[in-house]
Design an enzyme around this catalytic site. Structure first.
Site, PDB file in Angstrom:
ATOM      1  N   ASP A 103       5.032   2.712   8.447  1.00 54.08           N
ATOM      2  CA  ASP A 103       4.862   2.583   6.997  1.00 54.08           C
ATOM      3  C   ASP A 103       6.088   2.001   6.316  1.00 54.08           C
ATOM      4  OD1 ASP A 103       2.440   3.007   5.801  1.00 54.08           O
ATOM      5  OD2 ASP A 103       2.599   5.177   5.731  1.00 54.08           O
ATOM      6  N   GLU A 133       2.679   2.551  -0.540  1.00 54.10           N
ATOM      7  CA  GLU A 133       3.383   2.659   0.732  1.00 54.10           C
ATOM      8  C   GLU A 133       4.718   3.389   0.555  1.00 54.10           C
ATOM      9  OE1 GLU A 133       1.978   2.158   3.387  1.00 54.10           O
ATOM     10  OE2 GLU A 133       0.501   0.559   3.185  1.00 54.10           O
ATOM     11  N   HIS A 136       3.901   6.974   0.624  1.00 55.72           N
ATOM     12  CA  HIS A 136       3.649   7.422   1.996  1.00 55.72           C
ATOM     13  C   HIS A 136       4.968   7.728   2.698  1.00 55.72           C
ATOM     14  CE1 HIS A 136      -0.368   4.950   2.017  1.00 55.72           C
ATOM     15  NE2 HIS A 136      -0.330   5.878   1.095  1.00 55.72           N
ATOM     16  N   TYR A 140       6.425  11.610   4.247  1.00 56.29           N
ATOM     17  CA  TYR A 140       6.867  12.016   5.578  1.00 56.29           C
ATOM     18  C   TYR A 140       8.174  12.806   5.493  1.00 56.29           C
ATOM     19  CZ  TYR A 140       3.452   8.415   6.742  1.00 56.29           C
ATOM     20  OH  TYR A 140       2.305   7.665   6.813  1.00 56.29           O
ATOM     21  N   GLU A 234      -4.906   3.865   3.011  1.00 58.20           N
ATOM     22  CA  GLU A 234      -4.863   2.838   4.049  1.00 58.20           C
ATOM     23  C   GLU A 234      -6.220   2.163   4.229  1.00 58.20           C
ATOM     24  OE1 GLU A 234      -2.046   2.134   4.549  1.00 58.20           O
ATOM     25  OE2 GLU A 234      -0.733   3.676   5.342  1.00 58.20           O
ATOM     26  N   HIS A 237      -6.349  -0.342   1.499  1.00 60.61           N
ATOM     27  CA  HIS A 237      -5.430  -1.444   1.798  1.00 60.61           C
ATOM     28  C   HIS A 237      -6.040  -2.365   2.848  1.00 60.61           C
ATOM     29  CE1 HIS A 237      -1.740   1.259   0.612  1.00 60.61           C
ATOM     30  NE2 HIS A 237      -2.621   1.116  -0.363  1.00 60.61           N
TER      31      HIS A 237
END
Length: 360
Positions: A103, A133, A136, A140, A234, A237
């Site tokens: 990512d 993104e 994202h 994490y 995703e 996307h």
């Protein structure tokens, strides 16, 4: 000179033309772009007068998926992580490392594509994708900070540049992305879109399956909820990149050749092989996931992404999802956020302090 010969010669010339970054404003040009890349546009965006009108609905759908990582309550995951088996903990950390590695370049790649796009609607859509993104990537860090020490977090994020299986898996992605950054031609843009499609639509999915498998056993539901939001992003996307690829190819038919199609198929075959190797490496000792089913699921996803790019499937017999249980997490996305393993609607559980530590 015949029309076909002119087209061929123009194509051969365009193959090596390095694109310039789109100018911010060019008032002498029309508002509606004459081309996605290498066209003319004033830079003024009127969503009611764009070359591909239905892309406004894509833009609106992407905006509707807005979420933030720290709105997800991780208190139960904090308690449960030490109770996972050693194999589950190792897989959790390795897969977060993989996802962050894949990512991380997507934020910048989406921005780079927008810099060379001469259609302002593409610029706006890619800006939204780039922002998502970035979320994202933040997520994490957020989940790891919830369950392990800073040293363990750093080890997980180091995997993308130290783990030999991951390095082997990612070497072609690195090559294609860097070639585009250094040599922004139409052909390299098309290649980047192929690998972006693979990233959004296939590379993440063995990792997603791991977290969904935990969730169906009532483990680490906060993490799996976050993964489901990433997964939904995703999917959108991937759908848009597929459309952008087909539209770019239609505007530049000199690239629609057997040789380029074979390059795409080779990229898919190689990527499927690497994804299968990775899944067998990282999921080998995880209960509840059948590795043969996982291989079939990877091939099913590859066929699906090829169709989105306007190409034919290459894996006979893999036209339906062989992992029936995962449908509750992947195939049923709509506008409602849900706890998928429970199949009931809920609102975000927002936490007032970092990671829900007050709930412990």
């Amino acid at each position: 000179m015949s029309k076909n010969r002119k087209l061929k010669e123009a194509g051969n010339t365009n193959m090596t033309v390095v694109l310039k970054k789109a100018r911010t404003l060019e008032p002498k040009n029309p508002n509606k772009s004459t081309g996605i890349f290498g066209g003319k546009s004033s830079g003024i965006l009127n969503w009611n007068d764009i070359a591909y009108p239905h892309w406004y609905q894509i833009y609106k759908k992407l905006l509707g998926n807005y979420w933030q990582a720290d709105e997800i309550n991780m208190s139960s995951d904090i308690r449960q992580f030490p109770e996972l088996t050693k194999d589950e903990q190792d897989a959790y950390l390795k897969i977060i490392g993989l996802l962050s590695t894949l990512d991380a370049p997507q934020t910048r790649t989406a921005l780079l594509l927008s810099l060379y796009a001469t259609d302002p609607s593409v610029q706006s859509i890619m800006a939204v994708i780039s922002q998502q993104e970035a979320v994202h990537n933040e997520s994490y860090s957020y989940v790891l900070s919830s369950v392990v020490s800073l040293d363990e977090q750093n080890k997980s994020f180091e995997l993308g540049r130290t783990d030999p299986v991951l390095l082997k898996r990612n070497e072609r992605i690195i090559k294609v992305y860097n070639e585009f950054a250094e040599n922004p031609t139409i052909k390299n843009i098309l290649k980047v879109m192929v690998y972006t499609s693979l990233l959004e639509g296939m590379f993440f999915y063995s990792g997603f399956a791991f977290f969904y498998n935990l969730a169906r056993n009532n483990k680490m539901v906060g993490t799996s909820t976050m993964i489901s939001y990433i997964n939904r992003d995703e999917l959108e996307h991937g759908r848009y990149i597929g459309e952008l690829f087909r539209a770019t190819l239609a505007e530049n038919p000199e690239y629609n050749t057997e040789a380029f199609n074979e390059w795409v198929y080779d990229a898919f075959r190689h990527s499927v092989e690497q994804e299968i190797n990775w899944s067998r490496y990282v999921l080998a000792h995880v209960d509840g996931i059948d590795l043969d089913e996982m291989e079939g699921y990877i091939k099913y996803r590859a066929n699906k992404m090829l169709r989105m790019l306007g190409l034919s499937e290459i894996y006979d017999g893999y036209f339906d999802n062989p992992m029936k249980w995962i449908r509750a997490y992947v195939d049923n996305f709509d506008g409602t956020k849900t706890d998928f393993f429970e199949q009931k609607s809920r609102a975000y559980t927002k936490v007032s302090d970092l990671n829900g530590f007050d709930d412990l």
